[in-house]
Design a protein around this motif. Structure first.
Motif, mmCIF file in Angstrom:
data_model
loop_
_atom_site.group_PDB
_atom_site.id
_atom_site.type_symbol
_atom_site.label_atom_id
_atom_site.label_comp_id
_atom_site.label_asym_id
_atom_site.label_seq_id
_atom_site.Cartn_x
_atom_site.Cartn_y
_atom_site.Cartn_z
ATOM 1 N N LEU A 61 -6.186 10.559 3.247
ATOM 2 C CA LEU A 61 -6.311 10.136 1.853
ATOM 3 C C LEU A 61 -5.781 8.708 1.667
ATOM 4 O O LEU A 61 -6.443 7.855 1.069
ATOM 5 C CB LEU A 61 -5.536 11.109 0.952
ATOM 6 N N CYS A 62 -4.608 8.441 2.201
ATOM 7 C CA CYS A 62 -4.005 7.115 2.043
ATOM 8 C C CYS A 62 -4.833 6.036 2.737
ATOM 9 O O CYS A 62 -4.929 4.911 2.257
ATOM 10 C CB CYS A 62 -2.577 7.101 2.586
ATOM 11 N N ARG A 63 -5.452 6.395 3.845
ATOM 12 C CA ARG A 63 -6.312 5.419 4.554
ATOM 13 C C ARG A 63 -7.498 5.029 3.681
ATOM 14 O O ARG A 63 -7.930 3.881 3.695
ATOM 15 C CB ARG A 63 -6.814 6.029 5.874
ATOM 16 N N GLU A 64 -8.037 6.018 2.937
ATOM 17 C CA GLU A 64 -9.167 5.718 2.038
ATOM 18 C C GLU A 64 -8.764 4.673 0.995
ATOM 19 O O GLU A 64 -9.584 3.877 0.544
ATOM 20 C CB GLU A 64 -9.644 6.998 1.331
ATOM 21 N N TYR A 65 -7.494 4.697 0.612
ATOM 22 C CA TYR A 65 -6.998 3.749 -0.402
ATOM 23 C C TYR A 65 -6.361 2.511 0.251
ATOM 24 O O TYR A 65 -5.842 1.646 -0.438
ATOM 25 C CB TYR A 65 -5.957 4.434 -1.286
ATOM 26 N N ASN A 66 -6.371 2.510 1.581
ATOM 27 C CA ASN A 66 -5.760 1.411 2.330
ATOM 28 C C ASN A 66 -4.277 1.227 1.985
ATOM 29 O O ASN A 66 -3.787 0.113 1.803
ATOM 30 C CB ASN A 66 -6.537 0.113 2.077
ATOM 31 N N VAL A 67 -3.600 2.362 1.861
ATOM 32 C CA VAL A 67 -2.175 2.368 1.500
ATOM 33 C C VAL A 67 -1.377 2.920 2.687
ATOM 34 O O VAL A 67 -1.743 3.952 3.244
ATOM 35 C CB VAL A 67 -1.970 3.249 0.236
ATOM 36 N N PRO A 68 -0.290 2.252 3.082
ATOM 37 C CA PRO A 68 0.506 2.753 4.203
ATOM 38 C C PRO A 68 1.082 4.138 3.907
ATOM 39 O O PRO A 68 1.473 4.431 2.778
ATOM 40 C CB PRO A 68 1.641 1.729 4.338
ATOM 41 N N PHE A 69 1.134 4.958 4.945
ATOM 42 C CA PHE A 69 1.632 6.327 4.816
ATOM 43 C C PHE A 69 2.678 6.572 5.895
ATOM 44 O O PHE A 69 2.392 6.445 7.086
ATOM 45 C CB PHE A 69 0.452 7.307 4.985
ATOM 46 N N VAL A 70 3.896 6.897 5.470
ATOM 47 C CA VAL A 70 4.959 7.155 6.437
ATOM 48 C C VAL A 70 5.578 8.541 6.215
ATOM 49 O O VAL A 70 5.464 9.118 5.138
ATOM 50 C CB VAL A 70 6.083 6.075 6.383
ATOM 51 N N ILE A 71 6.215 9.022 7.265
ATOM 52 C CA ILE A 71 6.858 10.336 7.229
ATOM 53 C C ILE A 71 8.362 10.136 7.097
ATOM 54 O O ILE A 71 8.931 9.256 7.738
ATOM 55 C CB ILE A 71 6.577 11.100 8.543
ATOM 56 N N ASN A 72 8.996 10.955 6.279
ATOM 57 C CA ASN A 72 10.447 10.895 6.145
ATOM 58 C C ASN A 72 11.106 11.659 7.296
ATOM 59 O O ASN A 72 10.778 12.815 7.546
ATOM 60 C CB ASN A 72 10.853 11.518 4.802
ATOM 61 N N ASP A 73 12.021 10.989 7.981
ATOM 62 C CA ASP A 73 12.870 11.618 9.016
ATOM 63 C C ASP A 73 12.191 12.117 10.291
ATOM 64 O O ASP A 73 12.748 11.964 11.364
ATOM 65 C CB ASP A 73 13.656 12.833 8.462
#
Length: 214
Positions: A61-73
Motif C-alpha cells: 500500500l505504501c509503495r503505491e503512494y510512494n511513502v516510506p514504510f518501516v517496522i518498529n523494533d
C-alpha cells in the motif's frame, strides 16, 4: 529507498488500539489519502506470522503512494519482508548492528531523548532521529518529557533529520516552531480521530506552517 527530509514531515505510527472494527489497512489508507508522508508499523501483540502478513500488505500500500514504510523494533521481520527500514529504541539494538543486518540501503530510525544519545545514534549509522516525548502522552506509559530546549540542542548537535514525537496534536504543534525539527510523528492525533483523512490533512497543514516558521 533512502530517507529524505521531506518524507519525515508527517510520520504516522500505527496503533491497533484505535481500530474500532476497521482494519489496519483501511485506516492507513485513509491516512495516506490525507497526506501522511511516512508510515511506521508498530505492533506489540501480534504473532510473527500475522505480523509478517500484515506488514507485507501495508508495504505494498505504501509503495503505491510512494511513502516510506518501516517496522518498529522487529529487525528480523523488516529484513524478511524487505521493508524500507526499521525504527529502534536506544535499548533495542545498536544502529550499527541493525545496519549490518539490513544492509546499506535501508532507512534506520533511532529514538533519542538526550544530546548524547542523538550523537551516538548518528555515529552508529542512524538516518533520522525520533525525539520525545515532547508533550505528555497517553500512548506510552513510560514516556518522559524532553524539554523543548533539549529538542533544539539535539537538532543543533546532529546533521541527520530530527522529528519530534509524543503527545503532538494540531493544537500544540505550533509550539515546536524554531526547534529545528523537519517533521512530527503521531499516533492518536491521526488514528484516534473519527475522520482520519481530514485529521491528517489538517495536521499536515499545521506542521508545514510550523516547520517553515523560524
Amino acid at each position: 529507498m533512502k530517507c529524505d527530509k521531506k518524507d519525515l514531515l508527517l510520520y504516522a505510527v500505527t496503533d491497533r488500539h484505535w481500530l474500532n472494527g476497521r482494519t489496519l489497512y483501511e485506516v492507513v489508507k485513509e491516512s495516506l489519502d490525507g497526506g501522511v508522508t511516512f508510515v511506521q508499523l508498530r505492533e506489540k501483540t501480534l504473532d510473527e506470522e500475522t505480523f509478517l502478513e500484515e506488514a507485507k500488505e501495508l508495504q505494498k500500500l505504501c509503495r503505491e503512494y510512494n511513502v516510506p514504510f518501516v517496522i518498529n523494533d522487529n529487525v528480523d521481520i523488516a529484513a524478511a519482508m524487505d521493508a524500507d527500514g526499521v525504527h529502534v529504541g536506544q535499548s533495542d539494538m545498536e544502529a550499527g548492528d541493525v545496519r549490518a543486518k539490513l544492509g546499506p540501503d535501508k532507512i534506520i530510525g533511532v529514538s533519542a531523548g538526550t544530546v548524547e544519545e542523538a550523537i551516538l545514534a548518528e555515529k552508529r549509522g542512524a538516518d533520522y532521529l525520533g525525539v520525545g516525548a515532547v508533550f505528555p502522552t497517553g500512548s506510552k506509559d513510560d514516556a518522559i518529557d524532553v524539554p523543548h530546549e533539549t529538542l533544539k540542542a539535539i537538532c543543533e548537535a546532529v546533521s541527520i533529520p530530527v522529528i519530534a514525537i509524543g503527545g503532538i496534536s494540531q493544537q500544540n504543534v505550533s509550539e515546536l516552531a524554531g526547534s529545528g525539527i523537519c517533521g512530527i510523528a503521531v499516533i492518536s492525533a491521526i488514528y484516534a480521530q473519527k475522520d482520519i483523512k481530514k485529521a491528517a490533512e489538517d495536521l499536515k497543514a499545521a506542521t508545514v506552517k510550523m516547520v517553515e516558521s523560524k
